[in-house]
Design a protein around this motif. Structure first.
Motif, short mmCIF file in Angstrom:
data_model
loop_
_atom_site.label_atom_id
_atom_site.label_comp_id
_atom_site.label_asym_id
_atom_site.label_seq_id
_atom_site.Cartn_x
_atom_site.Cartn_y
_atom_site.Cartn_z
N ASP A 278 -31.43 3.82 18.95
CA ASP A 278 -30.23 2.59 19.29
C ASP A 278 -28.99 2.98 20.49
O ASP A 278 -28.16 3.81 19.58
CB ASP A 278 -30.42 0.88 18.67
CG ASP A 278 -31.52 0.50 18.60
OD1 ASP A 278 -33.11 0.92 18.85
OD2 ASP A 278 -31.58 0.06 17.09
N MET A 279 -28.94 1.98 20.92
CA MET A 279 -26.63 1.90 21.04
C MET A 279 -26.44 1.90 20.02
O MET A 279 -26.72 1.12 20.04
CB MET A 279 -26.93 2.10 22.35
CG MET A 279 -26.86 2.05 23.74
SD MET A 279 -26.13 3.71 24.65
CE MET A 279 -26.70 3.90 26.04
N THR A 280 -25.89 2.99 19.20
CA THR A 280 -24.64 2.49 18.49
C THR A 280 -23.22 2.67 18.26
O THR A 280 -23.04 3.82 19.27
CB THR A 280 -25.56 3.19 17.02
OG1 THR A 280 -25.59 4.24 17.18
CG2 THR A 280 -26.62 2.50 16.46
N ALA A 281 -21.97 2.29 17.90
CA ALA A 281 -21.21 2.36 18.51
C ALA A 281 -20.59 3.61 17.14
O ALA A 281 -21.03 3.63 16.33
CB ALA A 281 -20.28 1.02 17.79
N ILE A 282 -19.82 4.54 18.13
CA ILE A 282 -18.89 5.43 17.46
C ILE A 282 -18.01 4.87 16.41
O ILE A 282 -16.33 4.67 17.21
CB ILE A 282 -18.10 6.40 18.29
CG1 ILE A 282 -19.54 6.92 18.96
CG2 ILE A 282 -17.65 7.32 17.39
CD1 ILE A 282 -18.66 8.47 20.30
N ARG A 283 -18.52 4.77 15.45
CA ARG A 283 -17.31 4.20 14.62
C ARG A 283 -16.29 4.74 13.05
O ARG A 283 -15.46 4.71 12.73
CB ARG A 283 -18.08 3.35 13.69
CG ARG A 283 -18.72 1.86 14.54
CD ARG A 283 -18.97 1.05 13.21
NE ARG A 283 -19.68 0.24 14.24
CZ ARG A 283 -19.65 -0.98 14.57
NH1 ARG A 283 -18.31 -1.73 14.71
NH2 ARG A 283 -20.67 -1.94 15.42
N HIS A 284 -16.69 6.37 13.32
CA HIS A 284 -16.00 7.46 12.73
C HIS A 284 -15.56 8.25 12.92
O HIS A 284 -14.74 9.26 12.31
CB HIS A 284 -17.18 7.66 11.45
CG HIS A 284 -17.20 6.23 10.13
ND1 HIS A 284 -16.83 5.83 9.97
CD2 HIS A 284 -19.05 5.56 10.62
CE1 HIS A 284 -17.56 4.46 9.25
NE2 HIS A 284 -19.08 4.64 9.54
N ALA A 285 -15.27 8.42 13.98
CA ALA A 285 -14.51 9.45 15.14
C ALA A 285 -13.09 9.20 15.14
O ALA A 285 -12.73 8.60 14.07
CB ALA A 285 -14.52 9.31 16.31
#
Length: 285
Positions: A278-285
C-alpha cells in the motif's frame, strides 16, 4: 505470489524451535559451572553465552567473503567481468568490479535484509553501477520476510529519502540450494542449473532490478531499468544460468500526505505482479 521464490522450510523451523526449547530448559545440565538449576538461570552464564555465540555468528564474514570471492573469480575467469578488488578500508562498500566495457560497478555486502544495517549504504562517486548483495546464511530466517523488509521497508525508503540510487539487489549465498534452503528454481531440473564454484554448488541468483531514477513530484512513479543497462547484474544472470522470467523488476511510486512522503513498492517477475505494498509513509529514513 511471492517476493522471492524460496521460502522457509517448516520442518527446519520446527526443529529449530524445538531445539531452542530444549536449550532453554536443559542448559543447566551442560558444562561444569557447578550451579544448581535455579542459581544457573539466575546467573549471567546462560544469557551471556547465547549473546556471545550470536555475536560470533553475526561477525563471521569469512565464509561469506569466501563465497563472494569464488563467485567473482569464476566470473572473471570466464570473461563476464574484467576484474575485481576489495574496497579500501574506511568506505561503506566492499568490492570494486571492473566490467568488460570498463565501467565500474560497486558491491555493498549485507547480511539478512531485515536488520538496520540494510539502511546503511552510500553510492560512491565514480560508481557507474551500485549493487547491494545480501548473504543471509541464517537458515532459521524467513527469506520472504527478509526480502520484502529489505526491498520495501529499508532500501526503498533510503533511496527516496536520501536520493541514493541503487541499481539493483542480489539475494544469494552458499546456503541457497542446500537442504537448509531448497531452491524452487531447481525443482524438476537437472544439475545443469547449478554451478560449482570452489567448494560451493550454487543455483542461479535472485536478481532485483531497481529504477535508474529517484521518484519525484514531477515523475512520481519510476519503473525498473532494463537488465541490459546494469552490466554487472546481466553478468550474474548469464554466468550462473538465470532465466529472463526469473528477473525481479522493482518499481517505486510516491505521493504526499500532509507533511509525509508516502511510497509504494511493487515487484514484478515474469510479467506478473508478485508483491505490492500500500502507500506507506517513510518513517525510518
Amino acid at each position: 505470489m511471492s517476493v522471492i521464490p524460496c521460502e522457509q522450510d517448516p520442518s527446519v523451523r520446527q526443529q529449530i524451535a524445538e531445539f531452542a526449547e530444549v536449550l532453554k530448559t536443559q542448559a543447566h545440565k551442560l558444562g561444569d559451572h557447578g550451579l544448581a538449576e535455579k542459581d544457573f538461570y539466575a546467573s549471567p552464564i546462560f544469557r551471556g553465552a547465547i549473546q556471545q555465540v550470536r555475536g560470533e555468528f553475526a561477525a563471521a564474514m569469512r565464509g561469506k567473503r569466501e563465497f563472494v570471492q569464488h563467485v567473482l573469480n569464476h566470473m572473471e575467469d570466464r570473461g563476464f567481468i574484467a576484474g575485481w578488488d576489495r574496497a579500501k578500508r574506511g568506505v561503506l562498500h566492499d568490492y570494486v568490479v571492473t566490467l568488460p566495457s570498463r565501467r565500474t560497478a560497486i558491491i555493498d555486502l549485507k547480511g539478512c535484509l531485515d536488520g538496520d544495517n540494510s539502511k546503511i549504504f552510500e553510492r560512491p562517486e565514480g560508481a557507474d553501477e551500485f549493487i547491494i548483495w545480501s548473504l543471509c546464511t541464517n537458515v532459521g530466517a524467513d527469506p520472504r520476510r527478509n526480502a520484502w523488509s529489505g526491498v520495501h521497508t529499508r532500501i526503498s525508503a533510503q533511496i527516496i529519502a536520501r536520493n541514493q540510487r541503487v541499481d539493483g539487489l542480489v539475494i544469494w549465498d552458499m546456503v541457497c540450494g542446500t537442504i537448509g534452503r531448497a531452491c524452487p528454481k531447481l525443482l524438476g531440473e537437472s544439475d545443469a542449473r547449478t554451478t560449482v564454484i570452489g567448494p560451493f554448488c550454487a543455483p542461479p541468483p535472485c536478481i532485483y532490478l531497481f529504477p535508474s531514477s529517484i521518484p519525484s513530484a514531477e515523475a512520481p512513479k519510476v519503473g525498473a531499468q532494463s537488465l541490459l543497462t546494469v552490466e554487472l547484474l546481466a553478468a550474474f544472470h548469464s554466468c550462473f544460468g538465470g532465466r529472463d522470467n526469473e528477473i525481479n523488476h522493482v518499481s517505486f511510486e510516491i505521493a504526499s500526505l500532509g507533511d509525509e512522503t508516502m511510497r509504494r513498492t511493487t515487484i514484478e517477475r515474469g510479467g506478473v505482479v508478485e508483491h505490492s505494498s500500500d502507500m506507506t509513509a517513510i518513517r525510518h529514513a
